[in-house]
Scaffold this active site. Structure first.
Site, PDB file in Angstrom:
ATOM      1  N   HIS A  73      16.556  72.781  16.631  1.00  0.00           N
ATOM      2  CA  HIS A  73      17.297  73.944  17.104  1.00  0.00           C
ATOM      3  C   HIS A  73      18.618  74.040  16.350  1.00  0.00           C
ATOM      4  O   HIS A  73      19.323  73.043  16.197  1.00  0.00           O
ATOM      5  CB  HIS A  73      17.599  73.813  18.605  1.00  0.00           C
ATOM      6  CG  HIS A  73      16.385  73.594  19.449  1.00  0.00           C
ATOM      7  ND1 HIS A  73      16.443  73.053  20.712  1.00  0.00           N
ATOM      8  CD2 HIS A  73      15.061  73.845  19.214  1.00  0.00           C
ATOM      9  CE1 HIS A  73      15.223  72.979  21.227  1.00  0.00           C
ATOM     10  NE2 HIS A  73      14.371  73.447  20.335  1.00  0.00           N
ATOM     11  N   TYR A 136      26.927  64.852  23.461  1.00  0.00           N
ATOM     12  CA  TYR A 136      27.379  65.759  22.411  1.00  0.00           C
ATOM     13  C   TYR A 136      28.460  66.691  22.947  1.00  0.00           C
ATOM     14  O   TYR A 136      28.340  67.255  24.031  1.00  0.00           O
ATOM     15  CB  TYR A 136      26.238  66.534  21.764  1.00  0.00           C
ATOM     16  CG  TYR A 136      25.199  67.143  22.663  1.00  0.00           C
ATOM     17  CD1 TYR A 136      25.213  68.501  22.950  1.00  0.00           C
ATOM     18  CD2 TYR A 136      24.174  66.359  23.202  1.00  0.00           C
ATOM     19  CE1 TYR A 136      24.242  69.068  23.746  1.00  0.00           C
ATOM     20  CE2 TYR A 136      23.196  66.919  24.014  1.00  0.00           C
ATOM     21  CZ  TYR A 136      23.239  68.281  24.282  1.00  0.00           C
ATOM     22  OH  TYR A 136      22.279  68.844  25.083  1.00  0.00           O
TER      23      TYR A 136
END
Length: 469
Positions: A73, A136
């Site tokens: 992605h 993240y």
């Protein structure tokens, strides 16, 4: 595989521009381990050239089974990925428009490594140990209106060497249905907004940057910079750069009550609103300033570090706008002088007077350098593409300084008319005969610059030749 303790903090480049692999110091003993996952001050001190990307969200992904595979992605934001526990295999594919589209980089990540993934680079992760968790940081929130790009995990062109074959891992059926690389529509660059698109500089910027889906040229009719809802007028996280070419430039009218209000609204209030937007969303703001911020009393060219000392109302508003922009973390203040381009300006006026047989009176004691709007546009593009240091930059044409009288004579000569038809007068003489009060001008408008290497004389010749065509 055990964690490597005691690494030195450093960055490693990859074949994908902007994708940065980092070694992180991990301190461990019999009790476990500790690391500073993100330490901006130490990263800067160690020479790690990591963008200060302004994260707004911290996510954690947990996978309990070996082989769990996610991606590929590409999102319209930057992210900083590191492992909290366990180990993963990462694969990154450049899905941005450009020469490196399709470039692949792979690496294993454990708690002693991290990676910075720029906007538009596809990322995928395969778990190599039980109970793996990775975190993240991202600098935008998910939105259904944002642009996302996907790539099939099994694409033969990318040829990713997965440690665990994809036919034997836990994987989402959706990830196996994404297009192959040949069918992927590349993610376009982040947007650039150009304000003041209808003015001389705005038209020059369009000629310089071109018409692309990711560049927006806005006039006041398209975007009112003084509107109270400017913060919500665009999805600002989609923008990388704002070039503010909008300004109030009626120098003499600015001395009237009505002009004063308009000048402050366009040159300060609107600039403050843009600065607020740029600061909030990490956008680079390019603001076009003027030689008028100086009083002209200096005997030498004005440098980027000289203190401003504006004279009239227009000059004061430009200086105030500069002060506001200077606090934006990512900013370029572009100072220029005597700009001519596609629109009404001094050069066109002189050429018209020459053709109509009118002999003008022009001041001899205001000194500067003529600058084509196209040169300013080229200089702005140079600043952005080279990643020049943020701050003040002077952009004018070069060559020996001249007065407006000298420029007028040159226009007459280049258009085939007698330059002696131009009469030189002092600023005081010109003001005494003017039909209305005029704003004070700096006597010295010369800016120190090393951006351009073509003299204003040549630029003037080119400009008049183009005008005749």
């Amino acid at each position: 595989m055990p964690i490597e303790f005691g690494k030195a903090l450093r960055a490693r480049t990859t074949p994908i521009p902007g994708l940065i692999l980092l070694d992180l110091p991990v301190h461990g003993d019999a009790r476990g381990w500790f690391k500073e996952n993100w330490q901006r001050e130490k990263m800067v001190a160690a020479g790690v050239d990591l963008p200060d990307f302004g994260p707004v969200q911290n996510n954690v992904s947990f996978n309990d089974a070996v082989g769990t595979t996610r991606g590929i992605h590409a999102e319209p934001w930057d992210k900083y990925v590191s492992v909290a526990t366990g180990r993963i295999f990462g694969a990154w594919v450049d899905l941005r428009e450009g020469d490196t589209f399709g470039a692949v980089f792979t690496a294993e990540l454990d708690p002693s490594t991290a990676i910075f993934v720029p906007r538009g680079v596809g990322n995928s992760y395969q778990t190599l140990e039980l109970d793996t968790a990775y975190t993240y940081l991202v600098n935008d929130h998910w939105s259904p209106d944002a642009t996302y790009t996907f790539l099939n995990l099994a694409d033969e062109t990318a040829a990713i060497a997965w440690p665990i074959p994809l036919d034997s891992v836990e994987i989402s059926p959706k990830d196996l249905q994404h297009p192959r690389l040949a069918d992927v529509v590349p993610m376009p660059p982040a947007k650039i907004l150009v304000t003041g698109a209808g003015g001389q500089l705005g038209r020059a910027l369009r000629a310089e940057f071109g018409d692309h889906p990711w560049i927006e040229y806005a006039s006041r009719a398209d975007l009112d910079l003084t509107a109270p809802d400017l913060d919500a007028a665009r999805r600002w996280r989609d923008y990388r750069v704002i070039i503010n070419a909008a300004a109030y430039t009626e120098v003499d009218v600015a001395e009237t009550p009505e002009g004063r209000a308009d000048a402050w609204a366009a040159n300060v209030t609107a600039v403050a609103a843009l600065s607020r937007v740029a600061t909030a969303h990490g956008i680079t703001l390019v603001h076009v300033s003027s030689d008028y911020v100086f009083d002209g009393e200096k005997d030498e060219p004005y440098t980027q570090s000289d203190r401003v000392s504006p004279l009239g109302v227009y000059a004061q508003t430009k200086a105030a706008g500069d002060a506001v922009v200077s606090v934006v973390p990512r900013h370029y203040i572009v100072r220029t002088s005597w700009v001519v381009g596609d629109g009404p300006n001094f050069v066109r006026t002189m050429a018209d007077l020459a053709e109509r047989g009118v002999d003008p009176r022009v001041v001899t004691d205001q000194i500067g350098r003529l600058t084509l709007a196209s040169d300013v546009a080229t200089g702005i593009r140079h600043l952005l593409e080279t990643g020049a240091p943020y701050g003040v930059h002077n952009i004018t044409s070069v060559g020996e300084p001249a007065s407006w009288y000298d420029v007028a004579r040159e226009v007459f000569r280049l258009t085939g008319h007698d330059p002696d038809r131009v009469t030189g007068v002092s600023t005081e003489e010109y003001a005494a005969s003017a039909p209305r009060a005029i704003s004070p001008r700096p006597r010295n408008s010369v800016l120190a610059t090393d951006v351009l290497d073509v003299t204003w004389h040549q630029r003037l010749s080119d400009y008049l030749a183009a005008s005749r065509r």
